[in-house]
Structures are given as structure tokens and as C-alpha cells.
Design a protein around this motif. Structure first.
Motif, PDB file in Angstrom:
ATOM      1  N   LYS A 159       0.837  -0.942   0.020  1.00  0.00           N
ATOM      2  CA  LYS A 159       0.054   0.333  -0.283  1.00  0.00           C
ATOM      3  C   LYS A 159       0.559   1.210  -0.197  1.00  0.00           C
ATOM      4  O   LYS A 159       0.185   2.105   0.027  1.00  0.00           O
ATOM      5  N   PHE A 160       2.030   0.988   0.250  1.00  0.00           N
ATOM      6  CA  PHE A 160       3.135   2.685   0.445  1.00  0.00           C
ATOM      7  C   PHE A 160       3.797   2.652  -0.567  1.00  0.00           C
ATOM      8  O   PHE A 160       3.723   2.147  -2.074  1.00  0.00           O
ATOM      9  N   GLY A 161       3.702   4.164  -1.472  1.00  0.00           N
ATOM     10  CA  GLY A 161       4.012   4.565  -2.812  1.00  0.00           C
ATOM     11  C   GLY A 161       4.982   6.178  -1.766  1.00  0.00           C
ATOM     12  O   GLY A 161       5.340   5.859  -0.684  1.00  0.00           O
ATOM     13  N   PHE A 162       4.956   6.699  -3.223  1.00  0.00           N
ATOM     14  CA  PHE A 162       5.996   8.213  -2.144  1.00  0.00           C
ATOM     15  C   PHE A 162       5.402   8.167  -4.042  1.00  0.00           C
ATOM     16  O   PHE A 162       5.021   8.127  -4.704  1.00  0.00           O
ATOM     17  N   ARG A 163       5.652  10.117  -3.149  1.00  0.00           N
ATOM     18  CA  ARG A 163       4.821  11.564  -3.913  1.00  0.00           C
ATOM     19  C   ARG A 163       5.635  12.908  -3.994  1.00  0.00           C
ATOM     20  O   ARG A 163       6.382  13.032  -2.936  1.00  0.00           O
ATOM     21  N   VAL A 164       6.220  12.848  -4.961  1.00  0.00           N
ATOM     22  CA  VAL A 164       6.964  14.008  -4.868  1.00  0.00           C
ATOM     23  C   VAL A 164       6.318  15.352  -5.372  1.00  0.00           C
ATOM     24  O   VAL A 164       5.106  15.524  -6.949  1.00  0.00           O
ATOM     25  N   ALA A 165       5.911  16.811  -3.898  1.00  0.00           N
ATOM     26  CA  ALA A 165       5.208  18.037  -4.762  1.00  0.00           C
ATOM     27  C   ALA A 165       6.149  19.494  -5.304  1.00  0.00           C
ATOM     28  O   ALA A 165       6.913  19.182  -4.409  1.00  0.00           O
ATOM     29  N   GLY A 166       6.161  19.396  -6.871  1.00  0.00           N
ATOM     30  CA  GLY A 166       6.870  20.478  -7.066  1.00  0.00           C
ATOM     31  C   GLY A 166       7.756  19.718  -7.647  1.00  0.00           C
ATOM     32  O   GLY A 166       7.736  18.213  -8.601  1.00  0.00           O
ATOM     33  N   ASP A 167       8.628  20.221  -8.444  1.00  0.00           N
ATOM     34  CA  ASP A 167       9.495  19.908  -9.011  1.00  0.00           C
ATOM     35  C   ASP A 167       9.906  18.613  -8.991  1.00  0.00           C
ATOM     36  O   ASP A 167      10.629  17.682  -7.796  1.00  0.00           O
ATOM     37  N   ILE A 168      10.039  17.168  -9.942  1.00  0.00           N
ATOM     38  CA  ILE A 168      10.780  16.340 -10.284  1.00  0.00           C
ATOM     39  C   ILE A 168      12.001  16.008  -9.076  1.00  0.00           C
ATOM     40  O   ILE A 168      12.664  15.048  -8.556  1.00  0.00           O
ATOM     41  N   THR A 169      12.820  16.856  -8.914  1.00  0.00           N
ATOM     42  CA  THR A 169      14.164  16.856  -8.517  1.00  0.00           C
ATOM     43  C   THR A 169      14.226  16.729  -6.800  1.00  0.00           C
ATOM     44  O   THR A 169      14.716  15.998  -5.659  1.00  0.00           O
ATOM     45  N   GLY A 170      12.621  16.576  -6.626  1.00  0.00           N
ATOM     46  CA  GLY A 170      12.648  17.406  -4.354  1.00  0.00           C
ATOM     47  C   GLY A 170      12.528  16.130  -3.798  1.00  0.00           C
ATOM     48  O   GLY A 170      12.962  15.245  -4.609  1.00  0.00           O
ATOM     49  N   ARG A 171      12.106  16.073  -3.136  1.00  0.00           N
ATOM     50  CA  ARG A 171      12.178  14.716  -1.845  1.00  0.00           C
ATOM     51  C   ARG A 171      11.328  13.616  -2.089  1.00  0.00           C
ATOM     52  O   ARG A 171       9.718  14.549  -2.355  1.00  0.00           O
ATOM     53  N   ARG A 172      11.485  12.891  -2.109  1.00  0.00           N
ATOM     54  CA  ARG A 172      10.310  11.738  -1.982  1.00  0.00           C
ATOM     55  C   ARG A 172       9.682  11.780  -0.536  1.00  0.00           C
ATOM     56  O   ARG A 172      10.288  11.303   0.413  1.00  0.00           O
ATOM     57  N   ASN A 173       8.873  11.711  -0.749  1.00  0.00           N
ATOM     58  CA  ASN A 173       7.668  11.336   0.496  1.00  0.00           C
ATOM     59  C   ASN A 173       6.443   9.780   0.903  1.00  0.00           C
ATOM     60  O   ASN A 173       6.246   9.275   0.027  1.00  0.00           O
ATOM     61  N   LEU A 174       7.051   9.633   1.693  1.00  0.00           N
ATOM     62  CA  LEU A 174       5.848   8.267   1.902  1.00  0.00           C
ATOM     63  C   LEU A 174       4.686   8.447   1.766  1.00  0.00           C
ATOM     64  O   LEU A 174       3.841   9.410   2.314  1.00  0.00           O
ATOM     65  N   ILE A 175       3.802   7.260   1.486  1.00  0.00           N
ATOM     66  CA  ILE A 175       2.288   7.917   0.555  1.00  0.00           C
ATOM     67  C   ILE A 175       1.697   7.294   1.352  1.00  0.00           C
ATOM     68  O   ILE A 175       2.311   5.284   0.602  1.00  0.00           O
ATOM     69  N   ASP A 176       0.229   7.042   1.727  1.00  0.00           N
ATOM     70  CA  ASP A 176      -0.627   5.698   1.282  1.00  0.00           C
ATOM     71  C   ASP A 176      -0.877   5.944   0.114  1.00  0.00           C
ATOM     72  O   ASP A 176      -1.687   6.611  -0.865  1.00  0.00           O
ATOM     73  N   PHE A 177      -0.837   4.965  -0.761  1.00  0.00           N
ATOM     74  CA  PHE A 177      -0.571   5.246  -2.455  1.00  0.00           C
ATOM     75  C   PHE A 177      -2.061   5.428  -2.928  1.00  0.00           C
ATOM     76  O   PHE A 177      -2.439   5.911  -3.757  1.00  0.00           O
ATOM     77  N   GLU A 178      -3.210   4.682  -2.701  1.00  0.00           N
ATOM     78  CA  GLU A 178      -3.743   4.501  -3.121  1.00  0.00           C
ATOM     79  C   GLU A 178      -4.782   6.231  -2.700  1.00  0.00           C
ATOM     80  O   GLU A 178      -5.517   6.181  -3.128  1.00  0.00           O
TER      81      GLU A 178
END
Length: 325
Positions: free
Chosen positions: A7-26
Motif C-alpha cells: 500500500k506504500f508509494g512515494f509522492r513528489v510535490a513540486g519539482d521532480i528533483t524534490g524529496r520522495r515522501n512516503l504515502i498511502d498510495f491508494e
């Protein structure tokens, strides 16, 4: 939509070089589809192309980045990324692919596919993984083989880079930083009937999308997945044999590596062949610096971005060495 243990994924908010933050993907994926205020779709945003288990969460906490993660993964969709220098060509290719998929998989209805204009020069089409496909270390490779086979059947070129395990994939409804357009969902009738100008007009605004029930699996889905699994397994065995040859002093420069160094590759094969060439050079004991020198210029001439070139070369080197390049 999501495998219960993945169920985990990551999100980048902003520029693609930004931090990969853990998310509940769904939750995150649905928020973008629904154009939720929490998703902030007026910004540039990316989600992981694959989903992961608890080992990924521990890895991201420990390393601070998903780079180098080589554990098991899964995905709710097999994605096709169609990019062309000219948008009308990309639109025609997307139409051909959508029709080919629906013709092959009779249990799929048009509304079961996810279709997006990317916001720039291409289209993304997603086939729901409704057949039995277990999470694994090579799930992303199997997805790539299956997608490449289906694209070849439709005579459509796709970008293989999206099947990197920790690849960023533009989030639905998010805003492209250069064009200002949205990654816009398209109804089947819109994809098939609108002109390029009509699609560009739609992409000026987001749209809320509600997913329907998961479709029933088609027997050909299971067969295509089985064939892809076997192809990946054969390739892995061949790679293992090359590693054994390396320890015996019998490793050789592959013809495809030499061809890539000399002439590069066409769109759709660039990521795969660059990765393969880097891995082959690593098998021969080529230092990372020299591998980058040999491959970078040709890869750039083939149309890849500098960041993509560095990543594919490093991934190829790491694949052979089992660690950092």
C-alpha cells in the motif's frame, strides 16, 4: 484497487528533483483523480509508478531516498507511456493502442482503461491489473515485457523508462511545469473523437474522475502475463550466466552495447538499451566514470534528458554489482 500488503508509494510535490515522501498510495492516487484540494493539483506533482510493502517504508526511512531499493513491488495498473515529437502522432498512437487493448481483452470495457493526456507531448494509458499477478522483485520487469509485447502488437512505440522500480510518474490532474496544462483524464469518446486542439483545450482545467468496479480478468491477460514472466526469467538466467562468464574471464562486449555506443537508439528502446549497455560494461569491469563517458553523449543524442541518462547508467551498473555504482 491496492494489494493489501503493498500500500506504500512515494509522492513528489513540486519539482521532480524534490524529496520522495512516503504515502498511502491508494489515498493519494484517488485524491489526485478526484481533484481534491489536499492534492494541490495546481502544482507540479508526481507519484511512484509502483507500490511497495513494509520493507520499502523501512528503506525510505533509513536511506531518505528510494534510490537503490530492489525489493518486491506491485502495481494496480500496467501503464503505457506514449511520447512523440509531434503531438498528432502521439494521439494517433494512443488511439491505436487503446483500440488494440480493447480488441484483445474482451472482458475490458472502454471505461475500464485509464486514459490521460500527459500535459505535454504524449498520452498515458493504464490497464487495470485484475488478473492474478503476485508482487515480486521482478514485477516491474514483467510489467514492462507485457506492455512492450502489447505495444508491438499495436505497432506503437512506448517509453520503457516508466518501468523503473522507483520511477516518478506524473500525477493525475497535476500541472505540467512548462506548458501549464494538466495531466488530463480523457473519456474514451474524447480520446477517439477530439482533435489535438480539443484535447489541449480540455487540459487547461482539471476534472474529477471516479473509478468504477474492477473488471473481470480476461484469459489472455493471464496468458500474456505468464509469457512475460517466462521471458524475464530467461533473461535473468542469461544474466546469471554472463556473471559466471565474468568470473571465468569469458565476458564479452555485447553487439547491442557496441551498436548503442556507435548509433544510440530510437525512442521507445532508449532506456532499455542504455540500461543494458551499462550493465554489460559493468560485467566487463568497466569503471563507472568510463561507462558514463562511453554512453552519455550517445544517450543524449538519442533524446534522453541528462538526469535520465545518469539514472539509467547508474541503474545498469548497480544491477550487475548489486550495490552502488
Amino acid at each position: 484497487m491496492i494489494h493489501p500488503d503493498y500500500k506504500f508509494g512515494f509522492r513528489v510535490a513540486g519539482d521532480i528533483t524534490g524529496r520522495r515522501n512516503l504515502i498511502d498510495f491508494e489515498k493519494a492516487f484517488l485524491a489526485y483523480l478526484e481533484n481534491s484540494p489536499k492534492a494541490e493539483t495546481h502544482k507540479e506533482s508526481y507519484l511512484s509508478a509502483f507500490v511497495f510493502g513494509a520493507d520499502f517504508r523501512a528503506y525510505l526511512d533509513r536511506e531518505g531516498s528510494p534510490r537503490g531499493f530492489n525489493g518486491p513491488c506491485w502495481a494496480p495498473y500496467v501503464w503505457f507511456d506514449i511520447d512523440e515529437a509531434e503531438l498528432p502522432k502521439a494521439l494517433e498512437a494512443a488511439k491505436f493502442l487503446a483500440e488494440s487493448l480493447l480488441e484483445r481483452y474482451r472482458t475490458l470495457h472502454a471505461d475500464d482503461l485509464l486514459r490521460f493526456f500527459s500535459g505535454s507531448k504524449g498520452f498515458h494509458i493504464g490497464v487495470p491489473v485484475c488478473w492474478e499477478a503476485a508482487p515480486s522483485i521482478v514485477f516491474n520487469s514483467v510489467a514492462r515485457r507485457m506492455a512492450e509485447g502489447l505495444a508491438n502488437r499495436a505497432r506503437v512505440k512506448i517509453d520503457s523508462g516508466v518501468y523503473d522500480k522507483v520511477r516518478c510518474f506524473r500525477a493525475p490532474n497535476s500541472t505540467h511545469p512548462k506548458t501549464g496544462l494538466r495531466k488530463r483524464f480523457l473519456e474514451h469518446s474524447e480520446l477517439m473523437g477530439l482533435s489535438v486542439d480539443g484535447i489541449l483545450e480540455l487540459a487547461k482545467e482539471p476534472v474529477a474522475v471516479e473509478l468504477g468496479e474492477r473488471p473481470k480478468p480476461d484469459s489472455l491477460m493471464l496468458e500474456d502475463w505468464r509469457i512475460a514472466v517466462e521471458e524475464v526469467d530467461r533473461n535473468d538466467r542469461a544474466n546469471e550466466q554472463r556473471r559466471l562468464d565474468l568470473t571465468d574471464g569469458n565476458a564479452k562486449l555485447n553487439r547491442s552495447t557496441l551498436d548503442f555506443i556507435r548509433a544510440g537508439a530510437l525512442e521507445g528502446d532508449r532506456h532499455r538499451l542504455l540500461f543494458s549497455a551499462a550493465a554489460n560494461l559493468a560485467e566487463l569491469g568497466c569503471p563507472p566514470t568510463l561507462a558514463h563517458e562511453l554512453l552519455t553523449e550517445t544517450a543524449l543524442d538519442s533524446g534522453l534528458k541528462p538526469s535520465e541518462v545518469r539514472r539509467q547508467i547508474d541503474c545498469g551498473l548497480t544491477h550487475v554489482k548489486g550495490g552502488k555504482p
